[in-house]
Design an enzyme around this catalytic site. Structure first.
Site, PDB file in Angstrom:
ATOM      1  N   SER A 333       0.858  -1.179   0.000  1.00 15.75           N
ATOM      2  CA  SER A 333       0.000   0.000   0.000  1.00 15.75           C
ATOM      3  C   SER A 333       0.891   1.224   0.000  1.00 15.75           C
ATOM      4  CB  SER A 333      -0.916   0.008   1.229  1.00 15.75           C
ATOM      5  OG  SER A 333      -1.862   1.049   1.146  1.00 15.75           O
ATOM      6  N   GLU A 334       0.605   2.170  -0.886  1.00 15.89           N
ATOM      7  CA  GLU A 334       1.534   3.279  -1.124  1.00 15.89           C
ATOM      8  C   GLU A 334       1.710   4.219   0.059  1.00 15.89           C
ATOM      9  OE1 GLU A 334      -1.465   5.874  -3.892  1.00 15.89           O
ATOM     10  OE2 GLU A 334      -1.138   3.755  -4.241  1.00 15.89           O
ATOM     11  N   ASN A 335       0.844   4.108   1.071  1.00 12.29           N
ATOM     12  CA  ASN A 335       1.040   4.938   2.264  1.00 12.29           C
ATOM     13  C   ASN A 335       2.051   4.336   3.225  1.00 12.29           C
ATOM     14  OD1 ASN A 335      -1.120   2.968   2.596  1.00 12.29           O
ATOM     15  ND2 ASN A 335      -1.460   3.824   4.618  1.00 12.29           N
ATOM     16  N   GLY A 336       2.699   3.221   2.815  1.00 12.87           N
ATOM     17  CA  GLY A 336       3.811   2.705   3.589  1.00 12.87           C
ATOM     18  C   GLY A 336       3.634   1.356   4.229  1.00 12.87           C
TER      19      GLY A 336
END
Length: 507
Positions: A333-336
């Site tokens: 997930s690109e939020n980490g």
């Protein structure tokens, strides 16, 4: 050498005094309250503020409320992934009209923000999410600029991105500046400048008196990288702990970057509580529903054993529930997050654990969490095997448009970064074949602003599956049960070839 034994003795005494903790004055960056923090930061009208957070996760609520209580501080330029929602996060500073310009990747569900933008009352510089993170990382590292593949061939490159609309919501008063480009090893890149802040507002899980910070779960996102990029960084922490209680290898933001620390007093908020469904509920939902769920079942077949995959919001996030149990996939997930788990059971949800769609999640055993700058480094460098995302239009040569419609702007989020390395990352689009008016979403040439050029390699709709060759175009490889090739031709706005080995979608 030292002049006399007496002078030498004094020097030794001073050295011992400096090296003895009990005799040395320790640094203490803990401040009394938010007012003292704002004063310490020297925040003033016209400053550029970097605000950590993703959705409502890991946002510095206490500091934001403190700024709202200072009506003398106005005309702020604020950089953040997004601007919260109506009445929460940076949304409260929009309501108090203390922000004059935003630098964000996503407008999202903030209706007031979209209204202010389209009515010409606010400047917005939309920036790809990964580029925003990298601009902050460059600033924190003393790097003035860098080249990125993200947003090549889009309005970000050409300088046609609306910064300010006219009051009619249609005319554009101000556009972005064109980007300098460079060909490196045969590939085109855009030059992006470092983003320096006057003040950074950071939310941490723990901080000590030296300013060392820990970000647990998914609250790292933009907090750590923005904390490094400003002249003055103020941290609000859920817990302030004694110096020495944070193991050195667990410090995410060293105190050298931090000006002051306060105790967080604002209650955390959920943006989107999503709970786990039973297998029976999921199967019933899909069995009794229509085209959307048909796409989900077919999309699940794209996951291969050992794959690292990134899922966009919407249809892609539901596909993993139908992956073959013998297939092991690591979801990013690109939020980490690397190792996204299933949605939580009721009572187990936490506002600190979210995915890119701001939904509550759990983490799989062996998962890793990190900042947004590292997340997009993984994506741009091609370490993600597949990205699955939705679209408004896809062209016959694999161009994709999925972030802006006339009169409606949501922002590109991380999509321009996700499609920036199609040579190493398989880009799969999941979408309904036509829009609500019956217009095909598969077209000769995209009419809406592009997310990326020649990047999509497969399209999955409720009617068909196409493979995309970036030079020769579309090939129909599967049809949905009961759907003929002629029907697909009548509902597709681009020419395509039909595979000699065409199959029926197994759903």
């Amino acid at each position: 050498m030292f002049g006399s034994n007496r002078n030498f003795s004094r020097l030794v005494w001073r050295y011992r005094g400096f090296c003895t903790t009990s005799q040395r004055r320790t640094i203490n960056k803990v401040l009394g309250d938010v007012d003292e923090a704002i004063t310490k930061s020297k925040l003033k009208t016209g400053d550029t503020v970097l605000a950590g957070g993703f959705g409502l996760c890991g946002i510095p609520r206490t500091l934001i409320k403190g700024i709202k209580a200072r009506p003398d501080i106005t005309h702020l330029t604020v950089a953040s992934n997004n601007a919260g929602i109506d009445g929460a996060g940076l949304g409260v500073l929009l309501e108090s009209r203390q922000i004059s310009k935003l630098m964000v990747s996503y407008i999202g569900e903030n209706k007031n923000l979209e209204k202010l933008y389209l009515s010409g009352e606010l400047d917005i510089e939309l920036t790809p999410q990964g580029t925003l993170a990298e601009r902050c990382r460059a600033a924190g590292a003393g790097v003035p600029a860098f080249y990125t593949p993200s947003a090549v061939g889009t309005v970000v490159e050409t300088g046609e991105l609306p910064i300010r609309f006219g009051k009619d919501g249609k005319s554009v008063v101000k556009y972005s500046e064109p980007k300098e480009t460079k060909i490196i090893d045969g590939k085109k890149y855009l030059l992006e400048k470092a983003l320096h802040g006057d003040v950074a507002l950071v939310k941490a899980t723990k901080a000590d008196a030296l300013g060392n910070c820990v970000f647990e779960a998914t609250i790292n996102n933009f907090n750590s990288v923005m904390g490094r990029a400003a002249r003055s960084t103020i941290v609000e922490a859920d817990e302030i702990v004694p110096v020495g209680s944070i193991p050195p290898h667990q410090v995410h933001l060293p105190g050298i970057y931090v000006t002051g620390v306060i105790k967080s007093t604002a209650e955390k908020q959920f943006e989107r509580v999503t709970l786990a469904k039973t297998p029976e509920e999921i199967e019933s939902q899909v069995h009794n529903a229509g085209p959307r769920e048909r796409i989900i079942k077919r999309a699940a077949q794209e996951f291969k054993d050992g794959m690292y995959a990134n899922l966009g919001i919407g249809i892609p996030t539901l596909a993993p529930a139908f992956v073959d149990k013998n297939v092991s996939v690591q979801l990013q997930s690109e939020n980490g997050v690397l190792g996204v788990g299933p949605y939580p059971q009721k009572g187990e949800e936490s506002p600190d654990y979210i995915n890119a769609g701001k939904e509550t999640i759990t983490l799989k055993e062996g998962a890793a969490v990190f900042g947004s700058e590292e997340s997009f480094g993984m994506i741009r460098s091609g370490r993600i095997n597949m990205s699955m995302l939705g679209a408004m239009q896809v062209s016959q040569h694999g161009d994709i448009a999925n972030w802006m419609l006339p009169g409606r702007v949501k922002g590109m989020g991380g999509a321009m970064d996700l499609v920036a390395n199609p040579d190493n990352t398989k880009i799969v689009v999941t979408m309904e074949h036509t829009d609500k008016k019956g217009n095909s979403k598969i077209v000769d040439t995209c009419e809406f602003p592009l997310t990326g050029q020649k990047c999509v390699s497969r399209i999955i709709t409720d009617l068909a599956v196409f493979d995309v060759d970036h030079d020769s175009g579309l090939t129909l490889i599967e049809t949905a049960p009961g759907v003929s090739v002629d029907e697909i031709k009548s509902k597709t706005g681009a020419q395509f070839k039909v595979s000699d080995d065409i199959k029926s979608m197994q759903i």
